[in-house]
Write a protein that holds these residues in place. Structure first.
Motif, PDB file in Angstrom:
ATOM      1  N   VAL A 180      34.118 -37.743 -12.225  1.00 29.15           N
ATOM      2  CA  VAL A 180      34.131 -36.091 -13.614  1.00 29.15           C
ATOM      3  C   VAL A 180      32.461 -35.962 -14.251  1.00 29.15           C
ATOM      4  O   VAL A 180      32.120 -36.667 -13.700  1.00 29.15           O
ATOM      5  N   MET A 181      32.842 -34.931 -13.456  1.00 32.06           N
ATOM      6  CA  MET A 181      31.842 -34.484 -14.370  1.00 32.06           C
ATOM      7  C   MET A 181      31.513 -33.098 -15.815  1.00 32.06           C
ATOM      8  O   MET A 181      32.409 -32.451 -15.766  1.00 32.06           O
ATOM      9  N   VAL A 182      31.054 -33.775 -16.774  1.00 33.00           N
ATOM     10  CA  VAL A 182      31.221 -33.051 -17.932  1.00 33.00           C
ATOM     11  C   VAL A 182      30.756 -31.512 -18.232  1.00 33.00           C
ATOM     12  O   VAL A 182      29.475 -32.291 -18.447  1.00 33.00           O
ATOM     13  N   TRP A 183      31.029 -30.756 -18.387  1.00 32.20           N
ATOM     14  CA  TRP A 183      29.333 -29.354 -18.076  1.00 32.20           C
ATOM     15  C   TRP A 183      29.179 -29.191 -20.058  1.00 32.20           C
ATOM     16  O   TRP A 183      30.610 -28.904 -20.300  1.00 32.20           O
ATOM     17  N   ILE A 184      27.865 -29.368 -20.371  1.00 29.24           N
ATOM     18  CA  ILE A 184      27.782 -28.645 -21.632  1.00 29.24           C
ATOM     19  C   ILE A 184      27.111 -27.893 -21.229  1.00 29.24           C
ATOM     20  O   ILE A 184      25.591 -27.902 -21.098  1.00 29.24           O
ATOM     21  N   HIS A 185      27.497 -26.684 -22.122  1.00 29.94           N
ATOM     22  CA  HIS A 185      26.933 -25.286 -21.774  1.00 29.94           C
ATOM     23  C   HIS A 185      25.300 -25.319 -22.700  1.00 29.94           C
ATOM     24  O   HIS A 185      24.641 -25.829 -23.901  1.00 29.94           O
ATOM     25  N   GLY A 186      24.221 -24.307 -22.268  1.00 30.56           N
ATOM     26  CA  GLY A 186      22.654 -23.402 -22.994  1.00 30.56           C
ATOM     27  C   GLY A 186      23.482 -23.176 -23.989  1.00 30.56           C
ATOM     28  O   GLY A 186      24.866 -21.888 -24.107  1.00 30.56           O
ATOM     29  N   GLY A 187      21.902 -22.546 -24.630  1.00 27.94           N
ATOM     30  CA  GLY A 187      22.432 -21.246 -25.376  1.00 27.94           C
ATOM     31  C   GLY A 187      21.951 -21.710 -27.017  1.00 27.94           C
ATOM     32  O   GLY A 187      22.147 -21.023 -27.531  1.00 27.94           O
ATOM     33  N   SER A 218      19.129 -26.604 -20.058  1.00 28.79           N
ATOM     34  CA  SER A 218      19.125 -26.063 -22.201  1.00 28.79           C
ATOM     35  C   SER A 218      19.635 -27.010 -23.289  1.00 28.79           C
ATOM     36  O   SER A 218      19.301 -27.917 -22.890  1.00 28.79           O
ATOM     37  N   ALA A 219      20.334 -26.122 -23.963  1.00 30.64           N
ATOM     38  CA  ALA A 219      19.847 -27.039 -24.584  1.00 30.64           C
ATOM     39  C   ALA A 219      21.394 -27.676 -24.983  1.00 30.64           C
ATOM     40  O   ALA A 219      21.710 -29.140 -25.199  1.00 30.64           O
ATOM     41  N   GLY A 220      22.019 -27.618 -23.847  1.00 35.71           N
ATOM     42  CA  GLY A 220      23.003 -28.482 -22.723  1.00 35.71           C
ATOM     43  C   GLY A 220      22.241 -29.736 -22.398  1.00 35.71           C
ATOM     44  O   GLY A 220      22.982 -31.457 -23.117  1.00 35.71           O
ATOM     45  N   ALA A 221      21.258 -29.863 -21.595  1.00 38.38           N
ATOM     46  CA  ALA A 221      20.774 -30.838 -21.780  1.00 38.38           C
ATOM     47  C   ALA A 221      20.069 -31.809 -23.160  1.00 38.38           C
ATOM     48  O   ALA A 221      19.560 -32.126 -22.806  1.00 38.38           O
ATOM     49  N   TYR A 222      19.290 -30.878 -23.979  1.00 35.93           N
ATOM     50  CA  TYR A 222      18.674 -31.266 -25.185  1.00 35.93           C
ATOM     51  C   TYR A 222      20.209 -32.368 -25.634  1.00 35.93           C
ATOM     52  O   TYR A 222      20.563 -33.846 -26.194  1.00 35.93           O
ATOM     53  N   ASP A 223      21.595 -31.660 -25.787  1.00 31.72           N
ATOM     54  CA  ASP A 223      22.890 -32.240 -26.174  1.00 31.72           C
ATOM     55  C   ASP A 223      22.869 -33.428 -25.275  1.00 31.72           C
ATOM     56  O   ASP A 223      23.515 -34.689 -25.683  1.00 31.72           O
TER      57      ASP A 223
END
Length: 567
Positions: A133-140, A227-232
């Protein structure tokens, strides 16, 4: 010439307005599933054959008295849920990136009722498939973005994984440190300041409890974001509520910065709109009831400071609940906080070109359709040094600290693809290059992401090379999700070795530009400063202009290179 004119026309049309929305898909009984909330049905994507479920609530709507509280469990469905369309956005201000979809900048859009997720699975996947399972957290910038921007159907079908795309509270609704909120807490988690991280944690809890019905293996969950998703993702790596809910982590163009709790609440240094100051403006009170009763318009207007992404406010707050009080970077070297899972971290070669491309001081616009750099050499040099700062902070320093404290399962990459197309005198290969977010279409193998730029950025001439690169990146990402080691991408590509103390990363580019290559060495601020001081492309004034622009974004980095650059 006819093709050029068609491209220009398509850019102009897209700049003026979005296309008509496609008709909604029809539900298919083969996608019917029963989970704890009840029964739902999705559809099959015609292009890929993927099974898709969109707009599934994973928590209660955080509205009314639930504003600025930890998310509560999702209620049961009211009848059978037709999971056919992504949810509307979380409340946010529109940005220059919305213009690509024909949406005006600076509008308040979305809703507080937005904690939903989308699922993409290969055809036939279901109970017992046990797919990673790959859970994607969007940026912005943690103030913008939404799940509907991302379509995981190709990644799911190409790589045999289940992709989950989540939404989370943004801006002042997602990040808010105030004593009245803590004092009115009903649970320990309500005392947090990063409600966005709690939303992401709630989504992961939902995945753990329900993903088997869609073919996923709850013991092999990878969080990945850009981006912000990677920060998260970095935040979740050191967040106690999230521990045990995921097993690998991928950070695409992220970072490790966090704002001290005291600064977020009361203000200090360069922090804009600390919570107590903002609350006095939008609520006229420090009372928790008044804060939760304030209108969205009043809240977002308070935080509107001319920031290019709509609002400026403290984000990723070291609250001691969701994040360590010492911050993310130090938390990663503390076993009491770090989750200890395998990590991939990387950046793009020319991250800052996405933002510089939107800067009229650097780029000239012709008819609002064609663009050229005002000074091409300075444009390239500026992006190079800004982007190297990003890499040092997000990749080399992070990887070094993890390895030095005994965490060996670390891999790093650099994305170099810069073969975007051109129209007349507009060369996107140079203007955009390997910019921030350009790697996302390659990971998802879906080259529909930048709206009106897509038809020029991704053209026939670069199709074969980018598709081969996308196949490699998707395979490595999925193999990491399967096994915790990207290795050879399942056996098809060169081995991707772990980071070592001497520095080692995978360079991703098209076969025509050298393809997949291992790059040795550790990027440092000293090396950056030496190169900037000796760069023959630049005058002394231009070197100092670069330092000044780095300072606007990252003052500590500017301080480390200023003297060597002669500024």
């Amino acid at each position: 010439m006819r093709g050029v004119l068609i491209s220009i026309f398509s850019l102009a049309v897209a700049a003026c307005g979005g296309e008509d929305a496609p008709s909604p898909p029809s539900p298919e009984e083969a996608t019917a599933r029963t989970i704890a909330q009840g029964e739902l049905v999705g559809f099959t994507d015609e292009a890929t054959g993927a099974q898709v479920w969109r707009g599934i609530p994973f928590a209660q709507a955080p509205v009314g008295d639930l504003r600025w509280r930890a998310p509560r469990p999702a209620p049961a469905f009211d009848g059978r849920l037709a999971a056919l369309a992504s949810s509307g956005r979380c409340a946010q201000m529109t940005t220059p990136l919305d213009q690509a979809q024909g949406i005006e900048t600076g509008l308040l859009v979305g809703s507080e009722d937005c904690l939903y997720l989308d699922i993409y699975a290969p055809a036939g996947a279901g109970e017992g498939s046990d797919l990673p399972v790959m859970v994607w957290i969007h940026g912005g910038s943690n103030v913008w973005g939404y799940a509907g921007q991302y379509d995981g159907s190709r990644l799911a079908t190409d790589q045999g994984v289940v992709v989950v795309v989540i939404q989370y509270r943004l801006g002042p609704l997602g990040f808010f440190a105030h004593e009245a909120i803590r004092e009115s807490a009903q649970t320990d988690l309500d005392r947090a300041a990063n409600f966005a991280l709690l939303d992401q944690t709630a989504a992961l809890e939902w995945v753990r409890g329900n993903i088997a019905a869609f073919g996923g293996d709850a013991s092999r969950v990878t969080i990945f974001g850009e981006s912000a998703g990677a920060y998260d993702v970095a935040g979740l790596l050191v967040s106690p509520p999230a521990r045990g809910l995921f097993h690998r982590a991928i950070l695409q163009s992220g970072g490790l910065d966090a704002v001290p709790l005291e600064a977020a609440e009361h203000g200090a240094g360069d922090v804009i709109n600390p919570a107590r100051e903002a609350a006095a403006e939008f609520a006229g009170s420090q009372d928790a009831g008044a804060l939760r009763a304030a209108s969205l318009d009043a809240i977002f207007e308070t935080y509107h400071e001319g920031f290019s992404f709509g609002v400026e406010l403290p984000r990723m707050i070291a609250d001691g609940v969701t994040l360590p009080p010492q911050g993310i970077r130090d938390g990663l070297t503390d076993p009491d906080w770090f989750s200890g899972v395998p990590v991939v971290t990387g950046t793009n070669l020319e991250e800052m070109k996405l933002f510089n491309f939107l800067d009229p001081e650097l780029v000239r616009s012709w008819f609002g359709v064609l663009y050229t750099a005002r000074d091409p050499d300075f444009y390239d040099a500026l992006a190079e040094y800004q982007s190297r700062v990003w890499r040092i902070n997000a990749v080399d320093r992070m990887a070094q600290s993890l390895v030095e404290t005994g965490h060996e399962d670390v891999w790093a990459y650099r994305f170099d693809w810069d073969e975007g197309g051109r129209v007349l005198f507009m060369d996107l290969g140079r203007l955009v290059g390997a910019a921030h977010a350009v790697e996302i279409p390659f990971v998802f193998n879906r080259f529909e992401f930048f709206g009106r730029l897509d038809s020029v950025l991704f053209n026939r001439a670069n199709r074969e090379g980018r598709e081969r690169l996308a196949a490699a990146m998707g395979a490595y990402w999925a193999e990491f999700a399967r096994t915790g080691d990207p290795d050879t991408g399942g056996g098809s590509f060169p081995e991707w070795p772990r980071w070592t103390a001497g520095g080692r990363l995978m360079r991703f580019d098209s076969p025509e530009a050298g393809g997949l290559e291992i790059v040795e060495g550790v990027a440092t601020f000293q090396g950056l400063a030496d190169d900037l001081a000796a760069d023959p492309r630049l005058t002394p004034d231009q070197r100092c202009a670069i330092v000044a622009r780095i300072e606007l974004w990252n003052r500590p980095a500017a301080d480390r290179v200023r003297e060597r650059a002669g500024c």
